[in-house]
Design an enzyme around this catalytic site. Structure first.
Site, short mmCIF file in Angstrom:
data_model
loop_
_atom_site.label_atom_id
_atom_site.label_comp_id
_atom_site.label_asym_id
_atom_site.label_seq_id
_atom_site.Cartn_x
_atom_site.Cartn_y
_atom_site.Cartn_z
N TRP A 116 0.86 -1.03 0.38
CA TRP A 116 -0.11 0.34 0.13
C TRP A 116 1.18 1.33 -0.54
O TRP A 116 0.14 2.18 0.07
CB TRP A 116 -0.58 -0.17 0.94
CG TRP A 116 -2.49 -1.05 0.86
CD1 TRP A 116 -2.24 -2.11 0.29
CD2 TRP A 116 -3.46 -1.24 1.93
NE1 TRP A 116 -3.39 -2.81 0.84
CE2 TRP A 116 -3.90 -2.40 1.72
CE3 TRP A 116 -2.91 -0.80 3.14
CZ2 TRP A 116 -4.90 -2.92 2.48
CZ3 TRP A 116 -4.24 -1.33 4.55
CH2 TRP A 116 -5.12 -2.09 3.96
N HIS A 158 12.71 -1.88 -2.11
CA HIS A 158 11.90 -2.19 -2.82
C HIS A 158 12.75 -0.48 -3.60
O HIS A 158 13.10 0.38 -3.07
CB HIS A 158 10.58 -0.92 -2.26
CG HIS A 158 9.81 -0.15 -3.39
ND1 HIS A 158 9.45 0.61 -3.44
CD2 HIS A 158 8.46 -1.57 -3.78
CE1 HIS A 158 8.80 0.48 -5.28
NE2 HIS A 158 7.75 -0.67 -4.66
N GLU A 182 11.59 2.36 -4.44
CA GLU A 182 11.22 3.53 -4.21
C GLU A 182 12.68 4.16 -2.53
O GLU A 182 12.96 5.01 -2.06
CB GLU A 182 9.62 4.12 -3.74
CG GLU A 182 8.93 3.86 -4.49
CD GLU A 182 7.23 3.79 -4.47
OE1 GLU A 182 7.37 3.75 -3.56
OE2 GLU A 182 7.05 3.41 -6.04
N GLU A 216 10.86 -6.20 -10.05
CA GLU A 216 10.39 -5.10 -10.29
C GLU A 216 10.37 -4.29 -10.92
O GLU A 216 11.21 -2.88 -10.69
CB GLU A 216 9.28 -4.26 -9.41
CG GLU A 216 8.55 -5.47 -8.35
CD GLU A 216 7.82 -4.28 -7.98
OE1 GLU A 216 6.76 -4.34 -7.61
OE2 GLU A 216 8.80 -3.93 -6.58
N SER A 219 2.90 -2.39 -12.05
CA SER A 219 1.16 -1.88 -12.35
C SER A 219 1.00 -3.07 -13.06
O SER A 219 0.57 -3.40 -14.21
CB SER A 219 1.76 -1.03 -13.70
OG SER A 219 2.41 0.04 -13.69
N GLY A 275 1.47 -2.95 -6.15
CA GLY A 275 0.99 -1.30 -5.82
C GLY A 275 -0.25 -1.14 -5.74
O GLY A 275 -1.57 -0.72 -5.00
N GLY A 276 -1.05 0.18 -7.06
CA GLY A 276 -1.65 0.85 -7.10
C GLY A 276 -2.98 0.37 -6.91
O GLY A 276 -3.93 0.70 -6.39
P1 PGA Z 1 2.63 -0.38 -9.11
O1 PGA Z 1 3.66 -0.62 -7.49
O2 PGA Z 1 1.89 -1.52 -8.95
O3 PGA Z 1 1.90 1.32 -8.54
O4 PGA Z 1 3.20 -0.48 -9.73
C1 PGA Z 1 4.39 -2.07 -7.63
C2 PGA Z 1 5.05 -1.79 -6.58
O5 PGA Z 1 5.86 -0.99 -6.03
O6 PGA Z 1 5.34 -2.72 -6.25
#
Ligand code: PGA
Length: 253
Positions: free
Chosen positions: A10, A97, A99, A169, A215, A236-237
């Protein structure tokens, strides 16, 4: 096929109230998801309430932290240790991750120490790896991913772990609506499987679950999950919506 695993990441979304409301919908929608592991990674603040709500509902869904500190306690303002995650009922933790790597400057060395910390606290690490778009365009996607695997896992005897998870990812696919094609994902997952087999042994490779992330939606998950060595997804989203997340879980071929 290995037991499928779906992780809802999340990120910095959902208050405690929103988390509990989400769970009500998820428990209703995803009642009989069968032979599948479903893991929720809410913000730290919601972990405890969600853990209590899961056990009150006798749910088999599990909890993950989105990050942890490599130290167990002490003067590390703002950090959360593996002991704290285990105390609130986490079984898994997301590590490295993109990020965290990009925005918060995490290096492979830090990520390796975080994996060791997760092992000390009996948390299954979900190691995230993936290349940027310039790296892919330069034909260096695998070099990047191999360096990340090598950097984080070199010192770690995976054979001693009960479970280990790698999430591929591609950075250019995260939150962009542009997922890797099934063929691109298949190639990378095959290479990751081979790498684990060559460095840590075939038996370890055969039990290490490999997730695709970037995604993932109900519209593309089925085709991705059909590929060899794609054992589930890190979402994620689309995981912010309990109905969409359930559709993804149900798309296991
Ligand atoms: P996303 O993110 O599904 O929004 O692309 C995936 C993630 O960052 O783990």
């Amino acid at each position: 096929m290995k037991r499928p695993l779906f992780v809802a990441n999340w990120k910095m979304n959902h208050t405690i109230g929103e988390t509990i409301a989400y769970l009500t919908v998820l428990l209703h929608e995803a009642k009989a998801v069968g032979n599948t592991d479903v893991v929720l990674a809410p913000p730290f603040t919601a972990l405890s309430s969600l853990g209590i709500a899961l056990s009150e509902n006798n749910s088999e869904f599990q909890l993950a932290g989105q990050n942890l500190c490599w130290e167990d306690s002490g003067a590390f303002t703002g950090e959360i240790s593996g002991a704290f995650l285990a105390e609130v009922g986490c079984r898994y933790v997301i590590i490295g991750h993109s990020e965290r790597r990009k925005i918060f400057g995490e290096t492979d060395a830090m990520i390796g120490k975080k994996i060791e910390a997760s092992i000390r606290h009996h948390l299954t690490p979900i190691l995230c790896v993936g290349e940027t778009l310039p790296e892919r365009e330069a034909g260096k996607a695998w070099d990047t991913v191999e360096n990340q695997l090598r950097g984080a896992l070199r010192e770690i005897p995976l054979a001693k772990l009960k479970g280990f998870v790698v999430a591929y990812e591609p950075v250019w696919a995260i939150g962009t609506g542009k997922n890797a094609t099934p063929a691109e994902a298949k190639d990378m997952h095959g290479l990751i499987h081979q790498w684990i087999a060559s460095v840590h042994g075939g038996e370890v490779a055969d039990i290490t679950r490999l997730l695709y992330g970037g995604s993932v939606t109900p519209g593309n998950s089925r085709e991705l999950l059909r590929q060899p060595h794609i054992d589930g997804a890190l979402v994620g989203g689309a995981s912010l919506d309990a109905r969409k997340f359930t559709e993804i879980i149900r798309s296991v071929p």
